[in-house]
Design an enzyme around this catalytic site. Sequence first.
Site, mmCIF file in Angstrom:
data_model
loop_
_atom_site.group_PDB
_atom_site.id
_atom_site.type_symbol
_atom_site.label_atom_id
_atom_site.label_comp_id
_atom_site.label_asym_id
_atom_site.label_seq_id
_atom_site.Cartn_x
_atom_site.Cartn_y
_atom_site.Cartn_z
ATOM 1 N N GLY A 13 0.778 -1.235 0.000
ATOM 2 C CA GLY A 13 0.000 0.000 0.000
ATOM 3 C C GLY A 13 0.806 1.280 0.000
ATOM 4 O O GLY A 13 1.947 1.310 0.398
ATOM 5 N N SER A 14 0.202 2.360 -0.471
ATOM 6 C CA SER A 14 0.864 3.657 -0.479
ATOM 7 C C SER A 14 -0.024 4.688 -1.169
ATOM 8 O O SER A 14 -1.200 4.773 -0.856
ATOM 9 C CB SER A 14 2.217 3.562 -1.160
ATOM 10 O OG SER A 14 2.937 4.743 -0.942
#
Length: 213
Positions: free
Chosen positions: A178-179
């Site tokens: 994720g990001s």
Amino acid sequence: IAKGGLYWILSSVSLFVIVSLLSFFMTGIVQRVLIFFSLVFALISILLVVFFRDPNREVGNGIVAVADGIIREVNTVQDKDVGDAFFISTFMNIYHVHVNRMPVDGTIEKISHIPGSHLPAFTKESERNERVILLLNTKMGLVKIILIAGTVARRIVPYISKGDVVKKGEKISLIRLGSRVDVFLPKKMKLTSAVNKKDRVKAGVSTIATSNA
């Protein structure tokens, strides 16, 4: 399983198997400790399979989302590469699919990796984070994608190289765990937004904008 995630899964599964086998040869508190850690590695393995899943997608209409996640900003900006641009930023949590996809047909003009910190991707300070910048030549103009690492995401894995011709919806990268992904679309595309802040989108499927050009 997404390319770039299998190693993580196999490593966790291997630790689960090794610790589980060792527990059979032990007794007492040592055995109980090993059983506990084997359950921990089993849980981690399951979570990693979820994190690195890569489902098949039917490509949506118009300009599609690059990332699964939640729209954090929709705006118009001045960008040094694109010029007057329509800006869409998507925040990816660890439970989202982490494979990123092409928003439109185009050719990869440039890929740049910029080292940096690993601050939370939803903060303003995340603009100093490690990132990969993609410049895409499309029939509608230059499109820019910035893949930004976050606190948990420590590695961005591009699937494409400079000069590649890539179709809309095709896989272009993996951001592990994720990001954030920022997209800059040239205003000359005469865009109409199809998303608002806090909308949930799916990479390659959800329409984020349509062009009247």
